[in-house]
Design an enzyme around this catalytic site. Structure first.
Site, short mmCIF file in Angstrom:
data_model
loop_
_atom_site.label_atom_id
_atom_site.label_comp_id
_atom_site.label_asym_id
_atom_site.label_seq_id
_atom_site.Cartn_x
_atom_site.Cartn_y
_atom_site.Cartn_z
N PHE A 137 0.85 -1.14 0.17
CA PHE A 137 -0.01 -0.06 -0.05
C PHE A 137 0.90 1.22 0.06
CE2 PHE A 137 -4.69 0.74 1.33
CZ PHE A 137 -4.99 0.13 0.29
N GLN A 251 -7.77 14.59 3.59
CA GLN A 251 -7.03 13.73 2.73
C GLN A 251 -8.00 13.87 1.32
OE1 GLN A 251 -6.66 9.18 3.20
NE2 GLN A 251 -4.31 10.23 3.14
N HIS A 253 -8.10 11.31 -1.82
CA HIS A 253 -7.74 10.28 -2.45
C HIS A 253 -7.56 10.37 -3.52
CE1 HIS A 253 -7.83 5.83 -3.49
NE2 HIS A 253 -7.92 5.50 -1.79
N LEU A 270 -14.78 5.79 -4.54
CA LEU A 270 -13.25 5.36 -4.31
C LEU A 270 -13.21 4.20 -5.18
CD1 LEU A 270 -11.40 5.98 -2.22
CD2 LEU A 270 -11.87 3.97 -1.09
N GLU A 273 -7.05 2.06 -3.31
CA GLU A 273 -5.56 1.95 -3.61
C GLU A 273 -5.11 0.82 -3.83
OE1 GLU A 273 -3.75 4.66 -0.87
OE2 GLU A 273 -2.07 3.26 -0.56
N ARG A 304 -0.35 9.22 -0.48
CA ARG A 304 -1.63 9.55 -1.20
C ARG A 304 -1.56 11.32 -1.69
NH1 ARG A 304 -6.60 6.61 2.20
NH2 ARG A 304 -6.03 4.84 1.03
N HIS A 368 -11.66 12.50 0.93
CA HIS A 368 -11.88 10.87 1.55
C HIS A 368 -11.89 10.97 2.93
CE1 HIS A 368 -11.45 6.67 1.61
NE2 HIS A 368 -10.39 6.76 1.95
N ARG A 403 -2.46 10.98 5.85
CA ARG A 403 -3.06 9.25 6.31
C ARG A 403 -2.39 8.31 5.39
NH1 ARG A 403 -6.61 5.60 6.02
NH2 ARG A 403 -8.16 6.80 4.74
#
Ligand code: MEZ
Length: 598
Positions: A137, A251, A253, A270, A273, A304, A368, A403
């Site tokens: 990730f 954040q 995304h 979404l 990821e 991100r 996000h 994050r």
């Protein structure tokens, strides 16, 4: 509409008493996603029966949208990983304004929380030799993200809800809390209404745990559903005297669906990821794999904030698609592998006529997650207001300025358990009585809500929320600067003035009424976002000021927001240092080498 966060006190005492239901419980948990569920399980484990309340049906919460995974340094594939490296990655990508205690508690407890979830039946993907599998990730030094295909959040919430049901933890759905019951000193419950009957409800409880999500849905383009992440949690806490922290950090995304291509109902939703974690490539309209220019080492799996800014820049500079996105392509991987690892993505795009095993998706950044939220003590969940605790996306601290994907689910269970255990120790009274003073406070709130429901002006809350979304997207979006933030604040003032002319079509069971309550939560949070972003004269993580493009060491501080009689007050506070063992991991400088993936 008046700003309800101030007005319940100003609604004169009425002779008429409004009928309402009263529910008295030892602990009230507001919010039924993973954080609320895990705190409730910990309470029940300690012999305390909490009541969990939520706005939706049981088992349906925003948690289900965290698709790609949950982080824990299990070292299933990369034995060099351990909790100190997990903590170091979290601090590094949070640009060192995270609360180190929050980070360390999360990273340290996660391996046990994952094993516990597996014991409770969460069907994690496994390696051939039976270990819990882990995927790459963004910006994590090792494969650390445990997963259930690309429906990890849903599987986790199913597991927690099943466990809570096994433990007979009471749950009440379709209820909206509008204000916490407080005498200005301590919290003693909450007030709200049943969204199906419209009936008012007074919840009396000496311990209230807020687990009501964040505020990213205030933005025009966001990854949440309409009724989630509207700022309820932080706004309720602020209204009861708690402090907020770092609200300017939102954040974006990198990969939300593009409405112009897939339909407006999908706009911003979404694209996990995990697509990039499994090797997905970002390509602009000129066919260029543009992350080579922005981040040659970490490529699509950089943090991100970096990837979202890169995509936004490609689009701004004219290299986006006609629909206003870029391409995300995983079709170079084996069909079977894609179907096994990303089943929801395959299915969702298939339903829209796109076969992602053969062709790319169109994506663009979407709001996000709120890194900012209620300022708490992480080992207890205490907010500084007696009787009020908070956990999950409602709070600030673990994630700092940006994050790591997979850390939100981690925080919910790691901290949720600790908070539940601490709250259980505070319970003195199984069913506290309602005092006359509390009854009077509840009557004021119910009168204010009844007046709100009768609003018969010209503008609907839905229109105002849409305009608020535009203001934030435009003025406190991926890029900010002083001029634009000041314009945003002026537009917010003008929007506030328009609330005097609110119209509600329908009764208290209508979406219109719910939106009006959402609006009352959104306004102070939007103001805190804009003012925090204006105050922070530097760039750090997700907060990027084009007029202050560098990170400024003197700004390694949190911005703390409180509500005073004169309005919101902002001040700054220094950040604590990590423990020596985590500092060692930071100094070692672990970093993901993307090219392992190729
Ligand atoms: O932590 C998240 O936000 C997450 C797992 C999201 C995703 O892309 O799947």
């Amino acid at each position: 509409m008046r700003d309800r966060l101030q007005t319940a006190e100003s609604v004169a005492d009425r002779d008429e008493t409004i009928d309402h239901e009263t529910v008295s419980v030892p602990v009230l948990v507001v919010g039924a996603g993973a954080a609320g569920a895990r705190a409730a399980i910990a309470l029940a484990d300690q012999g305390v029966e909490p009541l969990v309340i939520g706005k939706s049906d049981h088992g349906d919460a925003h948690t289900t949208w965290a698709a790609g995974g949950i982080n824990a340094a299990l070292g299933s594939l990369d034995p060099e990983d351990d909790w100190t490296v997990h903590a170091a990655d979290t601090l590094d990508e949070g640009h060192y304004i995270n609360d180190p205690e929050a980070v360390e508690l999360t990273a340290k407890h996660m391996p046990d929380r994952i094993r516990e979830l597996a014991d409770w039946g969460m069907p994690f993907d496994r390696t051939e030799d039976g270990k819990i599998n882990q995927r790459y990730f963004g910006a994590q030094s090792f494969r650390r993200t445990c997963f259930v295909g690309d429906r990890t959040g849903e599987a986790m919430l199913d597991t927690l809800v099943a466990k809570a049901r096994d433990m007979d933890i009471p749950y009440r759905d379709n209820v909206m809390v509008t204000r916490l019951l407080t005498d200005g000193e301590r919290v003693a419950g909450a007030m709200g209404f049943d969204m199906e009957s419209g009936e008012f409800v007074l919840f009396r409880s000496d311990q209230v745990v807020l687990a009501a999500g964040g505020s990213s849905a205030l933005y025009e383009r966001h990854s949440s559903r309409e009724d989630e992440n509207n700022g309820d949690g932080p706004a309720l806490a602020l209204g009861a005297g708690a402090r907020l922290m770092d609200i300017e950090f939102v954040q974006f995304h990198p990969t939300g669906m593009v409405g112009a291509r897939y339909g407006e109902e999908w706009d911003g939703r979404l694209v996990t990821e995990a697509v990039r974690g499994e090797g997905g490539r970002l390509i602009n309209a000129e066919g260029e794999r543009f992350m080579e220019r922005y981040s040659p080492d970490q490529m699509e799996l950089d943090a991100r904030d970096v990837v979202a800014r890169a995509i936004a820049q490609e689009i701004r500079e004219g290299r986006g698609t006609d629909n206003g996105g870029v391409y995300l392509d995983i079709s170079h991987r084996d069909d079977e592998y894609i179907r096994e690892r990303l089943p929801s993505m395959v299915e969702r795009f298939q339903s829209l006529g796109v076969d992602i095993t053969e062709e790319p998706m169109e994506v663009a950044p979407t709001a996000h997650y709120s890194m900012g939220g209620v300022d708490i003590d992480f080992s207890t969940g205490e907010t500084g207001v007696p009787g009020l605790y908070a956990v999950g996306e409602t709070v600030a601290g673990v994630h700092g300025a940006n994050r790591l994907g997979g850390n939100s689910l981690a925080e919910t269970v790691a901290i949720g358990k600790l908070v539940g255990e601490h709250v259980a120790e505070q319970v003195e009274d199984t069913a506290p009585a309602v005092t006359d003073g509390q009854r009077a406070l509840a009557q004021r709130e119910f009168h204010a809500l009844a007046e709100l429901a009768d609003s018969d002006g010209e503008v609907t809350a839905r229109e105002l929320l849409a305009d608020l979304g535009d203001i934030l997207w435009e003025h406190a979006g991926i890029l900010r600067d002083e001029t634009s933030l000041r314009e945003g604040l002026a537009e917010l003032d003008a929007l506030r003035a328009r609330t005097a002319d609110l119209r509600i079509d329908g009764d208290r069971t209508s979406r219109d009424f719910e939106f009006a309550v959402d609006l009352s939560f959104s306004l102070p949070i939007a103001e805190a976002m804009l003012r925090g972003a204006l105050e922070r004269t530097e760039s750090r993580g997700a907060h990027y000021r084009t007029d202050y493009p560098e990170t400024d060491g003197d700004w390694r501080r949190n911005i703390v927001v409180s509500e005073e009689p004169t309005g919101l007050n902002l001040r700054t506070r220094g950040v604590a240092e990590p423990s020596p063992e985590v500092q060692d991991a930071v100094d070692t400088g672990y970093e993901l080498d993307y090219h392992h993936l190729e």
